[in-house]
Design a protein around this motif. Structure first.
Motif, PDB file in Angstrom:
ATOM      1  N   LEU A  83       0.670  11.429  -0.199  1.00  0.00           N
ATOM      2  CA  LEU A  83       0.066  11.228  -1.506  1.00  0.00           C
ATOM      3  C   LEU A  83      -1.008  10.162  -1.360  1.00  0.00           C
ATOM      4  N   PRO A  84      -1.975  10.119  -2.291  1.00  0.00           N
ATOM      5  CA  PRO A  84      -2.927   9.013  -2.238  1.00  0.00           C
ATOM      6  C   PRO A  84      -2.190   7.693  -2.395  1.00  0.00           C
ATOM      7  N   VAL A  85      -2.460   6.723  -1.505  1.00  0.00           N
ATOM      8  CA  VAL A  85      -1.794   5.429  -1.618  1.00  0.00           C
ATOM      9  C   VAL A  85      -2.708   4.451  -2.320  1.00  0.00           C
TER      10      VAL A  85
ATOM     11  N   GLN B 224       0.813  -1.223   0.000  1.00  0.00           N
ATOM     12  CA  GLN B 224       0.000   0.000   0.000  1.00  0.00           C
ATOM     13  C   GLN B 224       0.844   1.270   0.000  1.00  0.00           C
ATOM     14  N   LEU B 225       1.790   1.358  -0.924  1.00  0.00           N
ATOM     15  CA  LEU B 225       2.606   2.557  -1.043  1.00  0.00           C
ATOM     16  C   LEU B 225       1.947   3.542  -2.003  1.00  0.00           C
ATOM     17  N   ASP B 226       2.540   4.753  -2.100  1.00  0.00           N
ATOM     18  CA  ASP B 226       2.025   5.729  -3.060  1.00  0.00           C
ATOM     19  C   ASP B 226       2.751   5.559  -4.396  1.00  0.00           C
ATOM     20  N   ILE B 227       2.450   6.434  -5.355  1.00  0.00           N
ATOM     21  CA  ILE B 227       2.940   6.226  -6.721  1.00  0.00           C
ATOM     22  C   ILE B 227       4.467   6.268  -6.800  1.00  0.00           C
TER      23      ILE B 227
ATOM     24  N   PHE C 240      -0.279   0.813 -10.772  1.00  0.00           N
ATOM     25  CA  PHE C 240      -0.958   1.642  -9.775  1.00  0.00           C
ATOM     26  C   PHE C 240      -2.441   1.795 -10.113  1.00  0.00           C
TER      27      PHE C 240
ATOM     28  N   GLU D  97       3.339   7.658   4.828  1.00  0.00           N
ATOM     29  CA  GLU D  97       4.311   8.722   5.043  1.00  0.00           C
ATOM     30  C   GLU D  97       5.077   8.942   3.760  1.00  0.00           C
ATOM     31  N   LEU D  98       5.409  10.184   3.490  1.00  0.00           N
ATOM     32  CA  LEU D  98       6.264  10.477   2.352  1.00  0.00           C
ATOM     33  C   LEU D  98       7.703  10.177   2.750  1.00  0.00           C
TER      34      LEU D  98
ATOM     35  N   PHE E 294       5.714   2.975  -5.696  1.00  0.00           N
ATOM     36  CA  PHE E 294       5.579   2.016  -6.796  1.00  0.00           C
ATOM     37  C   PHE E 294       6.770   2.120  -7.743  1.00  0.00           C
TER      38      PHE E 294
END
Lengths: 211, 211, 211
Positions: free
Chosen positions: B199-201, A27-30, A77, B149-150, A33
């Motif tokens: 960011l949206p995950v 469940q990471l962000d872009i 994604f 988290e970023l 990815f």
């Protein structure tokens, strides 16, 4: 574009897909990815190039490679939710990427004029290292360690196919050797996933002489 | 001493502090502290120098760097008990080190005349690899994997700042680019830690077409 | 064959045995045994050669090295069940391999004309990296992290012995320095395993000033 370059692209694409799928399980962000896609796609080849002292490293020479990996990350994604089983997709894509990467790694070692032993090592390393890094960083059980499944073994016999095709007296082109290598690797791995093909594993017999 | 060398020193010092704090959580002895301090402090830059084929590697060229890392280890060994929350200290120091290391990594890639893609990769790699090695070896959950988290994202936008500052037509000195890069990286990371910026995950929607 | 080459062979053999024993604990097949044997046997030296920019890497130069590692894997595959405690065997073999690898790593750095700091780092790195990779890939708790045991510390003092033997005014041959280094490393590690020798570890005193 030579056959070997095409192989590198193909293995980058497919490994990047598996890396992005692992990122989706975490469940990471872009950007996460893209990070996992690039790590998985370039990990094995980077190690190969560092060890063979090839300079620059293949993805520095050709910025399209990182572009391909990032495109794969974006694709996953937005589409991973269409898959029924991400784990199954990872395992099968990984099998395809393994086949292509072993062919690329062993083919490049042949092209650099290395001996049979080094060809075997480079094939196994290029094939297994990217996926291994992906699994170690993502805290998943490495696929190389899955009990009762052929993994390193497939890479080994694939690289051996390249080696035999090259060092035997018949004339075989690099593209033919790569095709044979990828076919052997993929068939062994697919047989192991689908039909449970395996080598006898170490069983830990009880000690022969009791104290 | 150039601005880039100063950045390398600063990132070594701050990463070494985080490495030593992780060693204190693992209750190691003073040599273990120095081991983790050196691993964290030099890991990212060593990978960067290996890949860019810079020779000798930065800490071989300048023995003071290992001295700085070891001094940080000794300092933490005798003062870590004064901290209220070691984990909080690790996270914030790591944010500072990340900012500085991304600036150093991307700045060196610019100085080596690399293209924008390589500048981005080297910034992210130099920033994230040391902390990643620290966490993998110490069996902690890697900070790059912390959900919501970023982390890699901050490194990416920081490196992008260096890239834009360099490849845009205006004349920007290396020191100004590094400052802008570190500021962007640290602000993003600090905003993520303190205010939950994200960011949206990937959420794993249910499959669209049921079988 | 020089003393340094002999040391590299010996450390390869003993590390390969520990790698194969770890593979037997993970119940892998014969190729998995060879994979772990080669990874453990060559990991530390490969990093050393990459960082010192030695080319080709030691096991590429001499294909016998991979042969030795594979022979060790086959040997363990067929005899590991004769051992009473595989873990005990791993720990003691690892101690022997550590001693030999630290001597090889620091000796090569001396032969390359490196400064004392680099000699120390290369000794510790060559000694610890192979076993660390083995443990990280196999999902075991790294031996370097075992609380209350000397590990990196032994490697450090072993490398320091090489450094002192070399940089002090007396004339000491490379073989004598290597012997002294291996003896110091092994005795410290053996004393730690058998008698519990240890340095004071970080204890996490309560904060001095309560908030």
């Amino acid at each position: 574009m030579t056959a070997l370059q095409l192989l590198d692209y193909a293995s980058v694409l497919v490994f990047a897909l598996t890396g992005a799928l692992v990122a989706s399980r975490a469940q990471l962000d872009i950007v996460g990815f893209a990070f996992f896609a690039c790590l998985t796609a370039t990990g094995g080849g980077t190690l190969r190039d560092l060890m063979l002292d090839r300079n620059p490293i293949f993805w520095m020479d050709d910025p399209h490679i990182l572009g391909v990996a990032c495109a794969a990350a974006v694709l996953v994604f937005f589409t991973a939710h269409l898959l029924e089983s991400r784990y199954k997709a990872i395992v099968w894509l990984d099998a395809a990427a393994l086949a292509v990467a072993v062919a690329a790694g062993s083919g490049i070692a042949v092209a650099e004029g290395q001996s049979l032993g080094i060809v075997l090592v480079m094939g196994v390393l290029t094939g297994c290292a990217g996926g291994l890094m992906r699994d170690v960083v993502a805290n998943e059980v490495p696929l190389v360690l899955k009990q009762g499944e052929l993994y390193v073994t497939c890479a080994f016999f694939g690289a051996l196919t390249t080696g035999l095709a090259t060092f035997l007296p018949q004339t075989v082109s690099a593209a033919q050797a790569a095709l044979a290598c990828a076919a052997v690797t993929f068939c062994l791995r697919a047989g192991s996933i689908a039909f449970g093909w395996r080598l006898p594993v170490y069983k830990g017999f009880p000690p022969r002489y009791k104290p």
